[in-house]
Design a protein around this motif. Structure first.
Motif, PDB file in Angstrom:
ATOM      1  N   ALA A  71      34.045  40.875  37.691  1.00  0.00           N
ATOM      2  CA  ALA A  71      35.569  39.963  38.166  1.00  0.00           C
ATOM      3  C   ALA A  71      36.452  40.985  37.238  1.00  0.00           C
ATOM      4  O   ALA A  71      37.550  39.777  37.718  1.00  0.00           O
ATOM      5  CB  ALA A  71      34.324  38.891  38.031  1.00  0.00           C
ATOM      6  N   LEU A  72      36.092  40.953  36.203  1.00  0.00           N
ATOM      7  CA  LEU A  72      36.987  40.853  35.210  1.00  0.00           C
ATOM      8  C   LEU A  72      37.440  42.683  35.162  1.00  0.00           C
ATOM      9  O   LEU A  72      38.338  42.723  34.257  1.00  0.00           O
ATOM     10  CB  LEU A  72      36.163  40.930  33.730  1.00  0.00           C
ATOM     11  CG  LEU A  72      35.793  39.111  33.784  1.00  0.00           C
ATOM     12  CD1 LEU A  72      35.476  39.061  32.121  1.00  0.00           C
ATOM     13  CD2 LEU A  72      37.202  38.468  33.665  1.00  0.00           C
ATOM     14  N   SER A  73      37.552  43.200  36.080  1.00  0.00           N
ATOM     15  CA  SER A  73      37.993  45.329  36.325  1.00  0.00           C
ATOM     16  C   SER A  73      39.553  44.944  35.939  1.00  0.00           C
ATOM     17  O   SER A  73      40.226  43.979  36.376  1.00  0.00           O
ATOM     18  CB  SER A  73      37.923  45.102  37.312  1.00  0.00           C
ATOM     19  OG  SER A  73      38.945  45.308  38.785  1.00  0.00           O
ATOM     20  N   GLY A  74      40.139  45.529  35.189  1.00  0.00           N
ATOM     21  CA  GLY A  74      41.635  45.385  34.368  1.00  0.00           C
ATOM     22  C   GLY A  74      41.919  44.725  33.992  1.00  0.00           C
ATOM     23  O   GLY A  74      43.486  44.440  33.374  1.00  0.00           O
ATOM     24  N   GLY A  75      41.284  43.890  32.699  1.00  0.00           N
ATOM     25  CA  GLY A  75      41.332  42.663  32.265  1.00  0.00           C
ATOM     26  C   GLY A  75      41.847  41.943  33.057  1.00  0.00           C
ATOM     27  O   GLY A  75      42.039  41.096  31.650  1.00  0.00           O
ATOM     28  N   TRP A  76      41.766  41.300  34.080  1.00  0.00           N
ATOM     29  CA  TRP A  76      41.951  40.456  34.856  1.00  0.00           C
ATOM     30  C   TRP A  76      40.906  39.830  35.565  1.00  0.00           C
ATOM     31  O   TRP A  76      40.222  40.093  35.833  1.00  0.00           O
ATOM     32  CB  TRP A  76      42.790  40.125  36.052  1.00  0.00           C
ATOM     33  CG  TRP A  76      44.608  40.888  35.480  1.00  0.00           C
ATOM     34  CD1 TRP A  76      44.874  42.254  35.427  1.00  0.00           C
ATOM     35  CD2 TRP A  76      46.244  39.808  35.457  1.00  0.00           C
ATOM     36  NE1 TRP A  76      46.175  41.855  34.808  1.00  0.00           N
ATOM     37  CE2 TRP A  76      46.831  40.492  34.301  1.00  0.00           C
ATOM     38  CE3 TRP A  76      45.850  39.038  35.231  1.00  0.00           C
ATOM     39  CZ2 TRP A  76      48.284  40.627  33.979  1.00  0.00           C
ATOM     40  CZ3 TRP A  76      47.380  38.485  35.430  1.00  0.00           C
ATOM     41  CH2 TRP A  76      48.110  39.007  34.569  1.00  0.00           C
ATOM     42  N   PHE A  77      41.338  38.443  35.455  1.00  0.00           N
ATOM     43  CA  PHE A  77      39.640  37.381  36.889  1.00  0.00           C
ATOM     44  C   PHE A  77      40.006  37.928  38.091  1.00  0.00           C
ATOM     45  O   PHE A  77      40.999  37.141  38.330  1.00  0.00           O
ATOM     46  CB  PHE A  77      39.562  36.769  36.180  1.00  0.00           C
ATOM     47  CG  PHE A  77      38.475  35.666  37.023  1.00  0.00           C
ATOM     48  CD1 PHE A  77      37.337  36.095  37.487  1.00  0.00           C
ATOM     49  CD2 PHE A  77      38.939  34.420  37.863  1.00  0.00           C
ATOM     50  CE1 PHE A  77      36.403  35.189  38.021  1.00  0.00           C
ATOM     51  CE2 PHE A  77      38.526  33.527  38.426  1.00  0.00           C
ATOM     52  CZ  PHE A  77      37.347  34.053  38.704  1.00  0.00           C
ATOM     53  N   HIS A  78      38.889  38.503  38.413  1.00  0.00           N
ATOM     54  CA  HIS A  78      39.812  38.387  40.080  1.00  0.00           C
ATOM     55  C   HIS A  78      38.333  37.637  41.217  1.00  0.00           C
ATOM     56  O   HIS A  78      37.285  37.886  41.002  1.00  0.00           O
ATOM     57  CB  HIS A  78      39.367  40.089  40.859  1.00  0.00           C
ATOM     58  CG  HIS A  78      39.874  40.970  40.220  1.00  0.00           C
ATOM     59  ND1 HIS A  78      40.877  41.861  40.845  1.00  0.00           N
ATOM     60  CD2 HIS A  78      39.671  41.781  38.861  1.00  0.00           C
ATOM     61  CE1 HIS A  78      41.464  42.943  39.950  1.00  0.00           C
ATOM     62  NE2 HIS A  78      41.554  42.223  38.974  1.00  0.00           N
ATOM     63  N   SER A  79      39.807  36.279  41.757  1.00  0.00           N
ATOM     64  CA  SER A  79      39.251  35.432  42.038  1.00  0.00           C
ATOM     65  C   SER A  79      38.586  35.188  43.212  1.00  0.00           C
ATOM     66  O   SER A  79      37.591  33.638  43.716  1.00  0.00           O
ATOM     67  CB  SER A  79      40.627  34.664  42.277  1.00  0.00           C
ATOM     68  OG  SER A  79      41.571  34.591  42.887  1.00  0.00           O
ATOM     69  N   GLY A  80      38.660  36.286  44.356  1.00  0.00           N
ATOM     70  CA  GLY A  80      38.415  36.596  45.086  1.00  0.00           C
ATOM     71  C   GLY A  80      39.326  35.566  47.013  1.00  0.00           C
ATOM     72  O   GLY A  80      38.552  35.314  47.439  1.00  0.00           O
ATOM     73  N   ASP A  81      40.673  34.841  45.653  1.00  0.00           N
ATOM     74  CA  ASP A  81      41.091  33.638  46.943  1.00  0.00           C
ATOM     75  C   ASP A  81      42.687  34.223  47.050  1.00  0.00           C
ATOM     76  O   ASP A  81      42.867  35.303  46.582  1.00  0.00           O
ATOM     77  CB  ASP A  81      41.769  32.843  46.017  1.00  0.00           C
ATOM     78  CG  ASP A  81      40.463  31.242  45.913  1.00  0.00           C
ATOM     79  OD1 ASP A  81      39.331  31.246  46.391  1.00  0.00           O
ATOM     80  OD2 ASP A  81      41.166  30.934  44.259  1.00  0.00           O
TER      81      ASP A  81
END
Length: 473
Positions: free
Chosen positions: A341-351
């Protein structure tokens, strides 16, 4: 850690705040969950104590026995506490000056489970800073149209003990105003509360819930221009419905569409009255969610097979990713899901978001809910918006199911309004006028209810499982 099996009450709110103030983590769980789901969640948490409403004492005792955790006290609401220690009894000898040692803003004060709209619930680790920033982000918009922020009265009947709405409660307090809560979504009672308490801001939940509240308020002949704004999400609203809502509450009323997640609740906000030309011409076919809060770093990231770029290579639609002080610390005891979910320092929302004119964003769909049929991508949210415009439809859920020819086929599950006539051929004709041929559902199925843990967030994965063989028979 203390687990709470509670619905809205002053006692439950005080309990959560008291735990935070002494450095103890609160872990509220939706008490409507089956104990077969609760027990694994509580075992994962390993709490020291359990707190419950007397309404849920039987479930609490089953969880207590199954997990080996003691019940500290019962909040006496809607049920027999079976001689358990009461909230009043538990707090009668408590100190008015509790010891608060070495509490840091990054400490985890709450484990908040996701709603499980696309999978089983995950435990989001919530820090003090995350909650404060989320409350601050909403305190910037909830006092709109008031001469002083302290005039605000925030109200919600939605679950706020085990759901993200807790930051709405705190937003009213941060503004120097007050917050009014209800227990159980009773629209008549909510309308009466708006009038009696002179509520200025409503956290309404879904567009349908806001519409039903407005209908009840109009029936009361309530005072105009009491409610200044309502915040809603989980779906698009039609201009026709919005005009009726505004008529019920008065010309000073305005609607704010938002989208946020348990993991990061500093939301995108679409202020309807600031963009009437967009709203009137493009909604509800497009689900506008506006621009991110200034406290939320947000971007749209390319996703193979889903995203579309323009001639300059800019991503026109793709996955919404976030970073902010108001961000989860990770998923409790789930390092693999946290890393993903937090790969690359960003939260990946799935939206899956779309980038529109003036930088405004639209919610296209959950990436997992995009239907891939015959080489085309179909937004379930877009199709639902069109179906919900039909006069006899109350709610809908659109999903993709396996199909030998198309890969996936679009089907619609529909809940009808009470006491109205329904003609499926008329609905299909309505859809064919407004949708592309590949978007029109191959099947329309009437339902009495949808699986939904909180508010209007439908658990579509359960519907896909239920109907996965519908075209194989």
């Amino acid at each position: 850690m203390v687990t709470l099996l509670c619905e809205n009450s002053i006692e439950a709110i005080v309990s959560k705040i008291a735990l935070a103030s002494i450095g103890v983590t609160a872990a509220p769980i939706n008490p409507s969950l089956n104990t077969a789901v609760m027990i694994p969640l509580v075992n994962r948490l390993s709490p020291k104590l359990l707190v419950c409403d007397s309404q849920f004492i039987d479930k609490a005792e089953e969880v207590s026995s199954g997990c080996g955790v003691d019940i500290a006290f019962s909040i006496n609401i809607n049920g027999d506490s079976k001689n358990r220690t009461s909230f009043k009894g538990f707090t009668s000898n408590s100190s008015v000056n509790p010891v608060c040692e070495n509490i840091h803003g990054d400490d985890i004060w709450e484990i908040l489970f996701t709603s499980g709209s696309s999978s089983l619930p995950k435990g989001v680790m919530v820090s003090h800073i995350k909650t404060y920033f989320e409350a601050l982000s909403f305190s910037n918009i909830t006092p709109l149209k008031l001469s002083q922020p302290s005039q605000i009265t925030v109200c919600s009947y939605l679950p706020i003990i085990y759901h993200v709405g807790f930051c709405m409660l705190l937003a009213g307090i941060l503004s120097g105003g007050k917050t009014v809560i209800g227990r159980g979504l009773n629209f008549r009672s909510l309308a009466e509360t708006i009038e009696r308490e002179r509520v200025t801001t409503l956290w309404a939940g879904s567009p349908q819930a806001l519409e039903l509240t407005a209908t009840e308020y109009a029936a009361l002949n309530g005072g105009k221009n009491v409610l200044k704004n309502a915040i809603f999400g989980w779906g698009a609203m039609s201009p026709k419905v919005y005009r009726e809502i505004k008529k019920s509450f008065g010309d000073e009323f305005s609607g704010i569409a938002i989208i946020g997640q348990t993991e990061s609740c500093c939301a995108h906000r679409f202020f309807i009255d600031e963009h009437p030309e967009i709203f009137e011409t493009e909604c509800p076919q497009e689900n506008y969610i506006g621009l991110p809060s200034p406290l939320l770093g947000a971007a749209i990231e390319y996703v193979e097979g889903v995203s579309v770029t323009n001639e300059s290579g800019e991503v026109q639609n793709g996955e919404a990713v976030y970073r902010s002080p108001a961000m989860m610390a990770g998923y409790y005891k789930d390092p693999e899901a946290t890393k993903e979910a937090l790969s690359g320092g960003w939260f990946h929302s799935g939206d899956n978001f779309g980038l529109m004119s003036k930088g405004q964003r639209t919610m296209i769909d959950r990436i997992k809910d995009v239907i891939k049929t015959g080489g085309e991508n179909v937004s379930s949210i877009r199709v639902e918006g069109i179906i919900n415009q039909f006069s006899s439809v109350s709610r809908s859920a659109v999903i993709g199911v396996p199909h030998k020819k198309w890969g996936e086929a679009v089907i619609a599950l529909v809940i009808l309004k009470e006491g109205v006539e329904y003609d499926e051929l008329s609905l299909i004709s309505h859809l064919k006028k407004k949708l592309s041929s590949f978007e029109v559902p191959k099947s329309i199925i009437l339902e009495q209810s949808f699986p939904e843990p909180v508010g209007g967030k439908v658990q579509k994965y359960k519907l896909r499982e239920k109907y996965k063989n519908i075209f194989q028979q």
